[in-house]
Motif scaffolding. Structure first.
Motif, short mmCIF file in Angstrom:
data_model
loop_
_atom_site.label_atom_id
_atom_site.label_comp_id
_atom_site.label_asym_id
_atom_site.label_seq_id
_atom_site.Cartn_x
_atom_site.Cartn_y
_atom_site.Cartn_z
N PHE A 41 -33.27 8.41 28.53
CA PHE A 41 -32.00 8.84 27.93
C PHE A 41 -30.98 7.71 28.10
N ARG A 42 -30.36 7.36 26.98
CA ARG A 42 -29.39 6.27 26.99
C ARG A 42 -28.08 6.70 26.34
N THR A 43 -27.03 6.01 26.71
CA THR A 43 -25.74 6.19 26.05
C THR A 43 -25.81 5.57 24.66
N PHE A 44 -25.42 6.36 23.66
CA PHE A 44 -25.40 5.85 22.29
C PHE A 44 -24.10 6.28 21.62
N VAL A 348 -29.41 24.42 31.14
CA VAL A 348 -29.77 23.34 32.05
C VAL A 348 -31.07 22.68 31.58
N ARG A 349 -31.02 22.10 30.39
CA ARG A 349 -32.17 21.42 29.80
C ARG A 349 -31.68 20.49 28.70
N THR A 350 -32.51 19.52 28.36
CA THR A 350 -32.12 18.54 27.34
C THR A 350 -33.14 18.47 26.20
N ASP A 351 -34.01 19.48 26.10
CA ASP A 351 -35.04 19.45 25.07
C ASP A 351 -34.78 20.45 23.96
N GLN A 352 -33.52 20.87 23.80
CA GLN A 352 -33.21 21.77 22.70
C GLN A 352 -31.80 21.53 22.18
N LEU A 353 -31.57 22.03 20.98
CA LEU A 353 -30.26 21.99 20.36
C LEU A 353 -29.58 23.34 20.52
N TYR A 354 -28.30 23.39 20.18
CA TYR A 354 -27.51 24.61 20.37
C TYR A 354 -26.71 24.90 19.11
N ALA A 355 -26.86 26.13 18.59
CA ALA A 355 -26.13 26.53 17.39
C ALA A 355 -24.65 26.58 17.70
N THR A 356 -23.84 26.02 16.81
CA THR A 356 -22.40 26.01 17.03
C THR A 356 -21.74 27.32 16.67
N SER A 357 -22.42 28.17 15.89
CA SER A 357 -21.88 29.48 15.52
C SER A 357 -23.03 30.41 15.19
N LEU A 358 -22.72 31.68 14.98
CA LEU A 358 -23.76 32.66 14.68
C LEU A 358 -24.22 32.60 13.24
N ASP A 359 -23.43 32.03 12.35
CA ASP A 359 -23.75 32.09 10.92
C ASP A 359 -23.77 30.71 10.26
N ALA A 360 -24.00 29.66 11.05
CA ALA A 360 -24.05 28.31 10.47
C ALA A 360 -25.26 27.58 11.01
N ILE A 375 -25.73 11.40 24.63
CA ILE A 375 -26.96 10.96 25.26
C ILE A 375 -28.06 11.03 24.20
N ARG A 376 -28.96 10.06 24.26
CA ARG A 376 -29.99 9.99 23.22
C ARG A 376 -31.32 9.60 23.85
N PRO A 377 -32.38 10.39 23.64
CA PRO A 377 -33.69 10.04 24.20
C PRO A 377 -34.40 9.00 23.37
N TYR A 378 -35.09 8.08 24.04
CA TYR A 378 -35.83 7.02 23.37
C TYR A 378 -37.26 6.97 23.90
N TYR A 379 -38.20 6.79 22.96
CA TYR A 379 -39.54 6.39 23.38
C TYR A 379 -39.53 4.87 23.46
N GLU A 380 -39.84 4.33 24.62
CA GLU A 380 -39.79 2.89 24.82
C GLU A 380 -41.19 2.37 25.09
N MET A 436 -39.55 18.39 21.79
CA MET A 436 -38.40 17.65 21.29
C MET A 436 -38.40 17.55 19.77
N PHE A 437 -39.27 18.33 19.11
CA PHE A 437 -39.39 18.18 17.66
C PHE A 437 -38.10 18.54 16.94
N ASN A 438 -37.52 19.68 17.24
CA ASN A 438 -36.27 20.07 16.57
C ASN A 438 -35.17 19.06 16.86
N TYR A 439 -35.12 18.60 18.11
CA TYR A 439 -34.13 17.59 18.41
C TYR A 439 -34.35 16.34 17.55
N SER A 440 -35.60 15.90 17.42
CA SER A 440 -35.87 14.66 16.69
C SER A 440 -35.49 14.78 15.22
#
Length: 757
Positions: A41-44, A348-360, A375-380, A436-440
């Motif tokens: 995970f790196r700063t981007f 308390v995890r970094t392998d998922q995204l979070y919906a900003t609202s219930l209908d979007a 923060i951004r994950p990289y395969y190096e 990490m598929f949805n994140y990617s």
């Protein structure tokens, strides 16, 4: 002495005919050399240089600085770490005059055609040295444009991760670039020291990394997102309680808006007003503890300040995971509608995204308290590992077709050896990608090109999905992760409904504008049919299984060489002919994959008789071309070509299965061939430490055997060979066990069978 090592160094010299021990050494060497190092995970900075859909870094400075004047200069600077000498093809598209430097030496200067002709592209071959490699771009603004596009050729496979130069940005991802300046500051001056301070020259480097004083005075919610009534923000950090016993920890601070505090999932504080001072006391055991805060936006400001102390001593807080390039202790998530309810375990995890609202459909991810910083994950991979952080490199966590065979080999070896650790390692590798598929997908939307799962996200050909997808479904037998099936549905839809086909339904490659345009490859039988078979077995899809069977008969029509009963590597529709070159591994992919189909194809399937005949035809052709050593040649019908290990392992695997499952008309002949081949591999291709030698590197194609013989050299421990070597060893063990059972039942018939009569 073999081609690769002295006889005494072989695994056969060390272990003799102990196949079980050989298989264990192969698996353990691979797992030890590829430890489960997760994504870095790196700063981007989203305000920094992004990549386009082809993976080229968009250094179009004219778009960034529309007020720049003709004749002005600007610069871009990036670092690439290499753990050894590496070679990479890069693409450069000039939008104006460009000077490109590699390690302070001028690597390319644009010409007038580069600068003026739209979409002109230059391919350069770069040799990266061991250590830091400095990429410096000097751009001049003219009427033609300002800046360039730059990146690796075939970017989703040959990943080029660029890190920021300068001590202040150490560990951050991405290029830095300058404001336009009058005159070339480096016409007669040394280029900036990439590892020193960015203040060494009179240049303002972007992207901006720190807030202004007025921004720092704002509460964190307002600083990151502005005033947004009806929204909520989460913060996550860790506290390390280093005492040897439980201690009372005091949390105190102030809140600009309603606030809730959780410690290890237990709510310990609720503040309902705005501008309140708060205090909470919690008994904490020694160790690390998750702290999560939720702040709800008031009418004006939102956010908080907080400290933790034990016995009057301030306890340091740290980010919940290592984020390279940042010393910030909190991660932030928002803004989310107040109606969105999140469970603590989902936070308390970094392998998922979070919906900003219930209908979007808008999603959010963790960011930092810096301008436009996430923060951004990289395969190096090996080329781009960073000595500041990861040290040794690993294949772990990459979605890649050769690794699909490796995962399959580890799973089969783990089952046969009764080694749950091998199975768990293989499964975890797959899950590191799938979770990490949805994140990617989101990462691609946000930044133009994904930093992980590149081939899965940018799925355009069978190489990108079929092999690793098949391994994923093989791992599904061990743990029925529903995420595996969601990705499998995506792959199946691509293969069955969207993949390019000829008029008769045969898979082929359009690859418009590329060297492989309008071709069919024997390799693609492996990149498609094993996945379709496993998908059919799990979902009951008759269409998938029928497709797998049909493709073999279609490929036979184009690629089969009946006089020698072997396969041409490629059919080139541009010339309406097959290349006529029987590349070893291309033939290996064909036979290997055919065994996967025959294993699951019902006995009454209408295509089964034709496929059994095809299997016997191919085997009869291959067995006649086996060298005395037991190995097969890189070009099967050319005894002057080197003996190649991966195709030998595939033929070993396939012959062993053909004997064991009763598919072969002369089983004794192929039994002897399979055992000779395995003996040859243990003497000539596998050394005593389990290193695999003699494996051809990844191939393109040609109409001449010289390309395969002289240009495609062997690579030690190449992923095209390690997995299939484990699979071959596993099948030989199964074959010998089966023979023992047969001898106990009918020893005389088996003895006769071994002679081929």
């Amino acid at each position: 002495m073999t081609t690769y090592f002295h006889d005494i160094e072989s695994i056969s010299a060390r272990l003799g005919n102990d196949d079980r021990a050989t298989l264990q050494v192969l698996a353990d060497r691979y797992m030890g050399a590829n430890p489960p190092i997760p994504f870095a995970f790196r700063t981007f900075y989203r305000s920094g240089i992004l990549q386009n859909e082809h993976g080229l870094f968009d250094l179009n400075l004219g778009n960034r600085f529309p007020e720049a004047r003709p004749g002005q200069y600007a610069y871009a600077y990036g670092l690439v770490w290499s753990d050894g000498e590496r070679n990479l093809d890069v693409l450069l598209q000039c939008l104006g005059p460009i000077h490109l430097y590699l390690n302070d030496e001028l690597a390319y200067r644009s010409n007038v055609i580069d600068e003026i002709k739209p979409d002109a592209s230059v391919k350069l071959n770069f040799n990266f040295v061991k250590g830091w490699n400095r990429l410096f771009i000097k751009a001049k603004h003219t009427a033609a444009g300002f800046g360039c596009l730059f990146g690796s050729d075939e970017a989703k496979v040959r990943i080029l991760n660029v890190l920021a130069p300068f001590a202040e940005r150490q560990g951050q991802a991405g290029w830095v670039y300058s404001l336009p300046v009058d005159g070339d500051l480096f016409e007669n001056a040394q280029l900036p020291d990439a590892l020193a301070s960015e203040q060494q020259d009179a240049i303002s480097w972007l992207p901006q990394t720190e807030w202004s004083a007025s921004e720092l005075a704002l509460p964190i919610g307002e600083r990151l997102f502005g005033v947004q009534p009806g929204k909520q923000l989460y913060g996550w950090t860790k506290l390390n309680q280093t005492s040897y016993r439980s201690e009372l920890c005091v949390f105190e601070g102030s809140s600009a808006g309603p606030l809730t505090l959780w410690v290890n999932g237990l709510q310990v504080l609720e503040v309902t007003g705005e501008g309140d001072i708060f205090r909470a006391e919690v008994m904490l055991q020694p160790g690390k503890h998750d702290l999560v805060i939720r702040s709800r936006s008031g009418n004006q400001a939102w956010g908080w300040t907080m400290s933790a102390s034990i016995a009057g001593e301030t306890m340091p807080l740290a980010a919940p995971l290592r984020v390279h390039g940042s010393d910030k202790s909190w991660l932030y998530l928002g803004p989310l509608d107040n109606k969105v309810e999140l469970r603590y375990t989902d936070l308390v995890r970094t392998d998922q995204l979070y919906a900003t609202s219930l209908d979007a459909d808008d999603m959010a991810y963790w960011r930092l308290d810096q301008p436009e910083a996430w923060i951004r994950p990289y395969y190096e991979n090996a080329m781009l590992s960073n000595k500041w952080t990861v040290g040794n490199v690993t294949n772990y966590a990459r979605w890649d077709y050769p690794l699909g065979v490796t995962i399959y080999g580890l799973l089969q070896a783990g089952r046969l050896l009764e080694r749950p650790d091998l199975i768990r390692y293989a499964r975890d590798h797959v899950q590191s990608c799938t979770r990490m598929f949805n994140y990617s997908l989101w990462d691609r939307e946000q930044y133009g090109f994904p930093a992980i799962n590149q081939q899965l996200v940018m799925m355009k050909m069978l190489d990108n999905c079929g092999s690793f997808g098949s391994a994923m479904l093989e791992a599904y037998q061990e743990e029925q992760d529903p995420g595996f099936l969601l990705i499998a549905e995506r792959i199946a839809d691509f293969i069955l409904h969207r993949l390019e086909r000829k008029e008769d339904g045969a898979f082929y490659r359009i690859c418009q504008g590329e060297y492989a345009e309008n071709t069919m490859w024997a390799d693609d039988l492996y990149m498609s049919t094993p996945f379709l078979c496993r998908y059919a077995g799990i979902t009951g899809s008759h269409a998938a299984l029928d497709e797998a069977a049909k493709q073999f008969l279609l490929f036979r029509k184009y690629l089969f060489m009946p006089e020698q009963r072997i396969m041409s590597h490629v059919y080139d529709f541009k010339y309406q002919m097959a290349t006529g070159i029987p590349w070893g591994r291309g033939n290996g992919w064909t036979l290997f994959s055919l065994t996967e189909v025959l294993e699951v194809l019902p006995s009454d399937h209408p295509d089964r008789p034709a496929l059994l005949d095809f299997f016997n035809e191919l085997c009869s052709g291959y067995v006649e071309l086996q060298a005395e050593s037991g190995l097969w040649h890189q070009v099967l019908n050319d005894p002057d070509a080197y003996e190649e290990a991966s195709c030998t392992a595939m033929f070993t695997y396939s012959f062993a299965r053909g004997v064991r499952f009763g598919w072969l008309k002369q089983p004794g002949r192929y039994l002897a061939s399979a055992l000779l081949a395995w003996h040859g591999l243990t003497r000539k291709a596998i050394d005593g430490q389990g290193n695999v030698h003699g494996v051809c590197s990844g191939s393109r194609y040609a109409f001449t055997p010289d390309y395969y013989k002289k240009d495609l050299l062997t690579v030690t421990n190449d992923n095209h060979g390690v997995g299939i070597m484990m699979l071959a060893g596993a099948e030989v063990m199964k074959l010998k066990n089966w023979l023992g059972q047969q001898e106990q039942a009918v020893p005389r018939s088996v003895s006769a069978d071994r002679t081929g009569h």
